[in-house]
Design a protein around this motif. Sequence first.
Motif, mmCIF file in Angstrom:
data_model
loop_
_atom_site.group_PDB
_atom_site.id
_atom_site.type_symbol
_atom_site.label_atom_id
_atom_site.label_comp_id
_atom_site.label_asym_id
_atom_site.label_seq_id
_atom_site.Cartn_x
_atom_site.Cartn_y
_atom_site.Cartn_z
ATOM 1 N N GLY A 58 6.464 -31.315 48.210
ATOM 2 C CA GLY A 58 5.213 -30.854 48.802
ATOM 3 C C GLY A 58 4.188 -30.509 47.747
ATOM 4 N N SER A 59 4.525 -30.754 46.473
ATOM 5 C CA SER A 59 3.607 -30.445 45.377
ATOM 6 C C SER A 59 2.552 -31.534 45.264
ATOM 7 N N PRO A 60 1.268 -31.200 45.363
ATOM 8 C CA PRO A 60 0.231 -32.230 45.331
ATOM 9 C C PRO A 60 0.008 -32.839 43.955
ATOM 10 N N LEU A 61 0.329 -32.091 42.889
ATOM 11 C CA LEU A 61 0.007 -32.556 41.542
ATOM 12 C C LEU A 61 1.186 -32.538 40.578
ATOM 13 N N GLY A 62 2.311 -31.961 40.986
ATOM 14 C CA GLY A 62 3.468 -31.888 40.107
ATOM 15 C C GLY A 62 4.091 -33.256 39.879
ATOM 16 N N VAL A 63 4.545 -33.488 38.641
ATOM 17 C CA VAL A 63 5.216 -34.735 38.276
ATOM 18 C C VAL A 63 6.606 -34.386 37.760
ATOM 19 N N SER A 64 7.614 -35.082 38.268
ATOM 20 C CA SER A 64 9.003 -34.790 37.910
ATOM 21 C C SER A 64 9.593 -35.889 37.052
ATOM 22 N N GLY A 65 10.607 -35.521 36.289
ATOM 23 C CA GLY A 65 11.299 -36.466 35.429
ATOM 24 C C GLY A 65 12.282 -35.724 34.552
ATOM 25 N N PRO A 66 12.867 -36.380 33.546
ATOM 26 C CA PRO A 66 13.800 -35.689 32.648
ATOM 27 C C PRO A 66 13.059 -34.629 31.846
ATOM 28 N N ALA A 67 13.728 -33.495 31.591
ATOM 29 C CA ALA A 67 13.072 -32.366 30.933
ATOM 30 C C ALA A 67 13.728 -32.066 29.593
ATOM 31 N N ALA A 68 12.889 -31.773 28.589
ATOM 32 C CA ALA A 68 13.396 -31.446 27.258
ATOM 33 C C ALA A 68 14.254 -30.186 27.282
ATOM 34 N N GLY A 69 13.950 -29.261 28.211
ATOM 35 C CA GLY A 69 14.690 -28.006 28.281
ATOM 36 C C GLY A 69 16.169 -28.172 28.613
ATOM 37 N N THR A 282 1.579 -25.194 37.686
ATOM 38 C CA THR A 282 0.784 -26.332 38.163
ATOM 39 C C THR A 282 -0.171 -25.900 39.269
ATOM 40 N N ASP A 283 0.297 -25.037 40.167
ATOM 41 C CA ASP A 283 -0.574 -24.536 41.236
ATOM 42 C C ASP A 283 -1.757 -23.758 40.674
ATOM 43 N N LYS A 284 -1.527 -23.053 39.558
ATOM 44 C CA LYS A 284 -2.623 -22.305 38.943
ATOM 45 C C LYS A 284 -3.644 -23.244 38.291
ATOM 46 N N LEU A 285 -3.166 -24.409 37.821
ATOM 47 C CA LEU A 285 -4.080 -25.379 37.213
ATOM 48 C C LEU A 285 -4.823 -26.215 38.254
ATOM 49 N N ASP A 286 -4.274 -26.277 39.454
ATOM 50 C CA ASP A 286 -4.865 -27.099 40.522
ATOM 51 C C ASP A 286 -6.287 -26.635 40.836
ATOM 52 N N TYR A 288 -8.008 -27.099 43.338
ATOM 53 C CA TYR A 288 -8.142 -26.739 44.753
ATOM 54 C C TYR A 288 -7.243 -25.576 45.151
ATOM 55 N N LYS A 289 -6.471 -25.045 44.179
ATOM 56 C CA LYS A 289 -5.631 -23.860 44.377
ATOM 57 C C LYS A 289 -4.691 -24.005 45.574
ATOM 58 N N ARG A 290 -4.127 -25.199 45.753
ATOM 59 C CA ARG A 290 -3.133 -25.407 46.803
ATOM 60 C C ARG A 290 -1.806 -24.769 46.401
ATOM 61 N N VAL A 291 -1.031 -24.389 47.376
ATOM 62 C CA VAL A 291 0.237 -23.701 47.129
ATOM 63 C C VAL A 291 1.392 -24.615 47.509
ATOM 64 N N THR A 292 2.261 -24.874 46.558
ATOM 65 C CA THR A 292 3.419 -25.743 46.784
ATOM 66 C C THR A 292 4.507 -24.983 47.537
ATOM 67 N N PRO A 293 5.074 -25.543 48.607
ATOM 68 C CA PRO A 293 6.214 -24.909 49.285
ATOM 69 C C PRO A 293 7.454 -25.004 48.396
ATOM 70 N N THR A 294 7.860 -23.884 47.822
ATOM 71 C CA THR A 294 8.897 -23.904 46.791
ATOM 72 C C THR A 294 10.280 -24.266 47.328
ATOM 73 N N ASN A 295 10.582 -23.871 48.550
ATOM 74 C CA ASN A 295 11.886 -24.232 49.115
ATOM 75 C C ASN A 295 11.983 -25.741 49.325
ATOM 76 N N ARG A 296 10.891 -26.333 49.784
ATOM 77 C CA ARG A 296 10.859 -27.786 49.925
ATOM 78 C C ARG A 296 10.984 -28.459 48.560
ATOM 79 N N GLU A 297 10.389 -27.847 47.530
ATOM 80 C CA GLU A 297 10.472 -28.413 46.192
ATOM 81 C C GLU A 297 11.915 -28.419 45.679
ATOM 82 N N LEU A 298 12.659 -27.347 45.955
ATOM 83 C CA LEU A 298 14.065 -27.310 45.547
ATOM 84 C C LEU A 298 14.859 -28.421 46.241
ATOM 85 N N LYS A 299 14.572 -28.643 47.517
ATOM 86 C CA LYS A 299 15.267 -29.716 48.244
ATOM 87 C C LYS A 299 14.910 -31.083 47.655
#
Length: 534
Positions: A58-69, A282-286, A288-299
């Motif tokens: 549900g993230s409008p601007l987040g990009v996922s992939g392998p993470a250095a962490g 990412t939501d703070k950088l957006d 339009y200040k949209r809020v990502t549903p975090t539970n949906r993001e975990l799924k």
Amino acid sequence: MKIKGLFENARYDLPASIVVFFVAMPLCLGIALASGAPLFSGIIAGIVGGIIVGMASGSPLGVSGPAAGLAVIVLSAIATLGSWQAFLVSVVIAGILQIVMGYLRLGIIAYYFPTSVIKGMLTGIGLIIILKQIPHALGYDADYEGDLSFQTAVGNTFSDLSTAFEVLTPGALIISAVSLTILILWEAVLTKTHRIFQLIQGPVVVVVAGIILNQMFQAGILPFSLTKDQLVNIPVASDLGEFFGQFSLPDFSHLTNPQVYFTAMVVALIASIETLLCVEATDKLDPYKRVTPTNRELKAQGLGNVISGLIGGLPITQVIVRSSTNITFGGKTKLSAITHGFFLLISAIAIPNILNMIPLATLACILFVVGYKLAKPTLFKSMYQLGLSQFIPFVATVVGIVFTDLLTGIGIGMAFAIFYILRGHYQNPYVFHASNTNGREMRTIALAEEVSFLNKGSLLQTLNHLPGGADVVIDAKRTKIIDHDVIEVIRDFIVNAKNKDIRVRIEGIPVLEKVSRENDYQRITEKEITHSEA
């Protein structure tokens, strides 16, 4: 501005996705290399993170992939489990655990990180991006692209910088100079002169320019050269069969190994924390200040990790470098994240040879822009103006990330933030009011809604310094939670008040009202209190 449809902003999302693709490709390869995993596993994770997680998120601007962490964790886990195929089983289980976490609504964790720490995280990442790209811009490429850790295989971030200046490559330096000039002019001048410069993103032009310069080097038109290590390097399959042969399947015979489940829990926990922190940032950088549903993001992340593990990919998280690049270069909806995943897939199949012509110095300059926008000097000034309680955790997070790694830096920032929270809690457990009635001093102490043991010291000092002969009202009518330690402090004060000729009235704490009556010292009338307040 309200964004209505997925394709409504395609004219913004498509150019942004191309830039994200150019940044993501070397990151995917570099993180796979640092993880001790097959190089193609990073590409797989990038494809799944873009297409699968992008569609499910549900993230409008987040990009996922392998993470250095997760690189160090993956490297250690592969050695412990004995094979890459065994580790893939842990990735699948980690994804299932994340889906369960989403249904248990554990995404709320993200909201418990202070803004000062989140802004410090973004700034720290911006600085480390800049520092890490300087060697690539100068032509020194011993360290992999995108590492966010202070320590490297051959030293640390600053030792890499000193070495880079000693062995700089003129060809890479020229490409970097040209690239930075184009990027700065494109944004500061050209985009304001004609609409065409808004439609075509500067980084795309920079990549083309980098390829042309590299070809001129190789053709001898210009007397410079780049080595293979100074270019993007992705695996090249001779046919479709060889391409699909780079995919790996998990070995489920390792399901009986307890270490597989332990590794899965560690991966799920770290990946979820990194994702949720990135979502908040990412939501703070957006714009339009949209809020990502975090539970949906975990799924969504869990689904991505299940699929990535099943086809031979690295673990996936939402990642701030790619997400901030997406925002910096005009992404509006999650179409840009999804499209970048398709670009990764198509390019890995169709044009790996062309991608391998791109100089890493070109990509470094694109990331310089991203890093600068995350760590603008004006941000330090604005955080300082908010006061030390915001500025100190912010700076601590920045310094921690630059000199350690992402999670350690966030932990350091959180420690300072919690200190200021507890300090504020300690200093503000009540409102104190002083007045004078009929020659006697009146002191009213109105307790806060919640008074914990942390407030005991402050309240004790106030009660001990009350003057003899005073009238004291302790008002707890609005208090919902009061710690037993605080009740004991007030009880002792009531018992000893008579020795100082202090009259006490307790309101809102029945057990102490009884103590006050037993000591025959609740003698302040409502009339006296009303007269004092007037």
